[in-house]
Write an enzyme that holds these catalytic residues in place. Structure first.
Site, PDB file in Angstrom:
ATOM      1  N   ARG A 166     -21.126 -37.013   3.199  1.00  6.74           N
ATOM      2  CA  ARG A 166     -21.298 -38.433   3.565  1.00  6.74           C
ATOM      3  C   ARG A 166     -22.237 -38.578   4.748  1.00  6.74           C
ATOM      4  O   ARG A 166     -22.951 -39.576   4.878  1.00  6.74           O
ATOM      5  CB  ARG A 166     -19.964 -39.142   3.740  1.00  6.74           C
ATOM      6  CG  ARG A 166     -19.091 -38.701   4.890  1.00  6.74           C
ATOM      7  CD  ARG A 166     -19.551 -39.305   6.194  1.00  6.74           C
ATOM      8  NE  ARG A 166     -18.499 -39.510   7.141  1.00  6.74           N
ATOM      9  CZ  ARG A 166     -18.710 -39.503   8.459  1.00  6.74           C
ATOM     10  NH1 ARG A 166     -19.891 -39.213   8.965  1.00  6.74           N
ATOM     11  NH2 ARG A 166     -17.720 -39.756   9.264  1.00  6.74           N
ATOM     12  N   LYS A 179      -9.281 -39.878   8.427  1.00  9.45           N
ATOM     13  CA  LYS A 179      -9.950 -38.576   8.518  1.00  9.45           C
ATOM     14  C   LYS A 179      -9.503 -37.959   9.842  1.00  9.45           C
ATOM     15  O   LYS A 179      -9.553 -38.624  10.880  1.00  9.45           O
ATOM     16  CB  LYS A 179     -11.464 -38.791   8.535  1.00  9.45           C
ATOM     17  CG  LYS A 179     -12.293 -37.560   8.834  1.00  9.45           C
ATOM     18  CD  LYS A 179     -13.763 -37.948   8.957  1.00  9.45           C
ATOM     19  CE  LYS A 179     -14.668 -36.737   8.897  1.00  9.45           C
ATOM     20  NZ  LYS A 179     -16.094 -37.115   9.037  1.00  9.45           N
TER      21      LYS A 179
HETATM   22  N1  LIG Z   1     -23.125 -39.079  12.730  1.00 11.73           N
HETATM   23  C1  LIG Z   1     -22.155 -38.610  11.995  1.00 11.73           C
HETATM   24  O1  LIG Z   1     -21.569 -39.324  11.176  1.00 11.73           O
HETATM   25  C2  LIG Z   1     -21.795 -37.173  12.120  1.00 11.73           C
HETATM   26  C3  LIG Z   1     -20.930 -36.603  11.182  1.00 11.73           C
HETATM   27  C4  LIG Z   1     -20.627 -35.248  11.268  1.00 11.73           C
HETATM   28  C5  LIG Z   1     -21.163 -34.503  12.322  1.00 11.73           C
HETATM   29  N2  LIG Z   1     -21.966 -35.126  13.246  1.00 11.73           N
HETATM   30  C6  LIG Z   1     -22.498 -34.371  14.358  1.00 11.73           C
HETATM   31  O2  LIG Z   1     -23.545 -33.545  13.908  1.00 11.73           O
HETATM   32  C7  LIG Z   1     -23.667 -32.428  14.798  1.00 11.73           C
HETATM   33  C8  LIG Z   1     -23.860 -31.166  14.007  1.00 11.73           C
HETATM   34  O3  LIG Z   1     -22.694 -30.912  13.238  1.00 11.73           O
HETATM   35  P1  LIG Z   1     -22.558 -29.540  12.405  1.00 11.73           P
HETATM   36  O4  LIG Z   1     -21.278 -29.636  11.670  1.00 11.73           O
HETATM   37  O5  LIG Z   1     -23.831 -29.257  11.678  1.00 11.73           O
HETATM   38  O6  LIG Z   1     -22.387 -28.524  13.616  1.00 11.73           O
HETATM   39  P2  LIG Z   1     -22.631 -26.948  13.569  1.00 11.73           P
HETATM   40  O7  LIG Z   1     -21.909 -26.405  14.760  1.00 11.73           O
HETATM   41  O8  LIG Z   1     -22.338 -26.392  12.238  1.00 11.73           O
HETATM   42  O9  LIG Z   1     -24.210 -26.807  13.816  1.00 11.73           O
HETATM   43  C9  LIG Z   1     -24.824 -27.295  14.976  1.00 11.73           C
HETATM   44  C10 LIG Z   1     -26.132 -26.557  15.155  1.00 11.73           C
HETATM   45  O10 LIG Z   1     -26.808 -27.147  16.284  1.00 11.73           O
HETATM   46  C11 LIG Z   1     -27.341 -26.085  17.071  1.00 11.73           C
HETATM   47  N3  LIG Z   1     -27.491 -26.564  18.425  1.00 11.73           N
HETATM   48  C12 LIG Z   1     -26.523 -26.715  19.362  1.00 11.73           C
HETATM   49  N4  LIG Z   1     -27.067 -27.195  20.499  1.00 11.73           N
HETATM   50  C13 LIG Z   1     -28.394 -27.341  20.273  1.00 11.73           C
HETATM   51  C14 LIG Z   1     -29.481 -27.793  21.059  1.00 11.73           C
HETATM   52  N5  LIG Z   1     -29.315 -28.175  22.334  1.00 11.73           N
HETATM   53  N6  LIG Z   1     -30.722 -27.825  20.502  1.00 11.73           N
HETATM   54  C15 LIG Z   1     -30.901 -27.418  19.212  1.00 11.73           C
HETATM   55  N7  LIG Z   1     -29.911 -26.963  18.431  1.00 11.73           N
HETATM   56  C16 LIG Z   1     -28.665 -26.931  18.950  1.00 11.73           C
HETATM   57  C17 LIG Z   1     -26.344 -24.952  16.922  1.00 11.73           C
HETATM   58  O11 LIG Z   1     -26.923 -23.708  17.231  1.00 11.73           O
HETATM   59  C18 LIG Z   1     -25.948 -25.079  15.450  1.00 11.73           C
HETATM   60  O12 LIG Z   1     -26.796 -24.308  14.608  1.00 11.73           O
HETATM   61  C19 LIG Z   1     -22.404 -32.444  15.670  1.00 11.73           C
HETATM   62  O13 LIG Z   1     -22.721 -32.940  16.951  1.00 11.73           O
HETATM   63  C20 LIG Z   1     -21.491 -33.402  14.966  1.00 11.73           C
HETATM   64  O14 LIG Z   1     -20.614 -34.066  15.848  1.00 11.73           O
HETATM   65  C21 LIG Z   1     -22.307 -36.423  13.141  1.00 11.73           C
END
Ligand SMILES: NC(=O)c1ccc[n+]([C@@H]2O[C@H](COP(=O)([O-])OP(=O)(O)OC[C@H]3O[C@@H](n4cnc5c(N)ncnc54)[C@H](O)[C@@H]3O)[C@@H](O)[C@H]2O)c1
Length: 339
Positions: free
Chosen positions: A123, A80
């Site tokens: 996922r 990925k």
């Molecule tokens: N654990 C995993 O397997 C996994 C997989 C994919 C993504 N993620 C993580 O999940 C997170 C979200 O991903 P996404 O694709 O939804 O991102 P995204 O950018 O689409 O959405 C993130 C949201 O969080 C909000 N945000 C940012 N900082 C914030 C804060 N301090 N308090 C509250 N809200 C806040 C933003 O305004 C936005 O609406 C990322 O950090 C990403 O790395 C984790």
């Protein structure tokens, strides 16, 4: 010497059923089990980072390489390759974009190139859903989702499959317009769910049985002192919940412990680095619970902390299911890799 690869764009992926959450949850459970029985190769992420700190990374972006091999019925290798452009929203583009390459584990040749953007959210939602199934209290009713971005809808969809007892959702986002947009779509999709946009995250957290953080926060905003009896706090991204959340938990669970420590970005990883959490303090990886080696939640009073860092093997599993369907049904575009 001929070799074909199958190119699958987002529309092909949809036609192969990538948006089927129950199938995604089944895949993710299988991946967790195969990981627990050692039938995977699951190296840490390689992070191509702009800037020097987590704060830089959350402004300037990164591209992560997540290779892996998954055995069992999947028997597929791949990678990925996920780009994260945190400022993409200013250009009307999604933050995350994902390319998946599948490789034949025998010849090691590439067999498919796919858009993995939906796979990634599916996922991750499924992973959250499995955590809720195993670790949330039996009659969980109130959930808070922090971060109303791309991950939020799939976190919710899987949560409702895992715990249909959830009847109230608080949505918190640092950008209230994102919370409002997600809440509106959610009310339309789930008319029986009470959806409340809550800018006071303390109020939402204090009432919640499940607190699911999918944000870009590099500073904790969920405090351990807010957690009520029986709460499950889900640290799905970085340093979102404070150290007290980990200290108050009677069970610490993760998806892949070695990968969590390798990525070194989440609350529990930072505490391990600082000697506040030891390897033996970890209760379980989800796979160990699924194969019966460890127990899940034991009563409705305990507070449980869960952290997911994710792994390429999950994306490869979902992509393999879609690839097999595409091959069986003649979907996608075959390309001559070697002629
Ligand atoms: N654990 C995993 O397997 C996994 C997989 C994919 C993504 N993620 C993580 O999940 C997170 C979200 O991903 P996404 O694709 O939804 O991102 P995204 O950018 O689409 O959405 C993130 C949201 O969080 C909000 N945000 C940012 N900082 C914030 C804060 N301090 N308090 C509250 N809200 C806040 C933003 O305004 C936005 O609406 C990322 O950090 C990403 O790395 C984790």
């Amino acid at each position: 010497m001929n070799a074909d690869i199958l190119f699958m764009n987002n529309k092909t992926m949809e036609a192969t059923g990538v948006l089927d959450m129950k199938a995604a949850m089944n895949d993710v459970e299988e991946v967790y089990k195969l990981n627990a029985t050692g039938d995977v190769i699951n190296p840490g992420k390689c992070v191509l980072r702009w800037g020097k700190t987590v704060e830089d990374e959350n402004m300037l972006g990164r591209i992560n390489a997540m290779p892996g091999y998954i055995g069992g019925e999947y028997d597929m290798a791949g990678i990925k390759w996920i780009g994260s452009g945190p400022m993409n929203f200013k250009k009307g583009l999604p933050r995350a974009s994902v390319t998946i390459i599948l490789n034949d584990p025998d010849t090691k040749l590439p067999v498919a190139v796919a858009d993995g953007t939906a796979i990634s959210t599916m996922r991750t939602g499924a992973s959250g859903g499995i955590a809720i199934k195993l670790l949330a209290k039996s009659d969980a009713k109130v959930m808070t989702i922090c971060g109303a971005g791309a991950q939020a809808p799939t976190q919710l969809e899987a949560a409702l499959i895992a715990k249909p007892s959830i009847d109230t959702l608080y949505v918190y986002d640092i950008r209230p317009e994102n919370a409002e947009r997600f809440a509106k779509a959610t009310r339309e999709k789930y008319p029986n769910l009470t959806v409340i946009v809550e800018n006071d995250v303390e109020k939402a957290a204090r009432e919640s049985d499940v607190i699911d953080c999918v944000t870009l926060a590099a500073e904790p905003f969920i405090k351990g002192e807010w957690l009520k009896k029986g709460a499950l706090v889900m640290n799905m991204a970085d340093y979102e919940v404070d150290r007290e959340c980990v200290k108050r938990a009677s069970k610490l669970c993760v998806d892949y412990w070695e990968n969590v420590k390798h990525r070194m970005i989440s609350t529990i990883a930072l505490m391990w680095r600082d000697g506040e959490v030891r390897d033996e303090d970890l209760h379980a990886e989800l796979g160990e619970i699924l194969i019966g080696k460890k127990c899940g939640r034991e009563n409705d009073d305990e507070i449980i902390y869960f952290n997911a860092v994710g792994a390429g093997i999950m994306d490869i599993a979902l992509a393999t299911r879609c690839y097999k369907k595409a091959m069986a049904e003649g979907l996608g575009t075959p390309l001559k890799f070697w002629e």
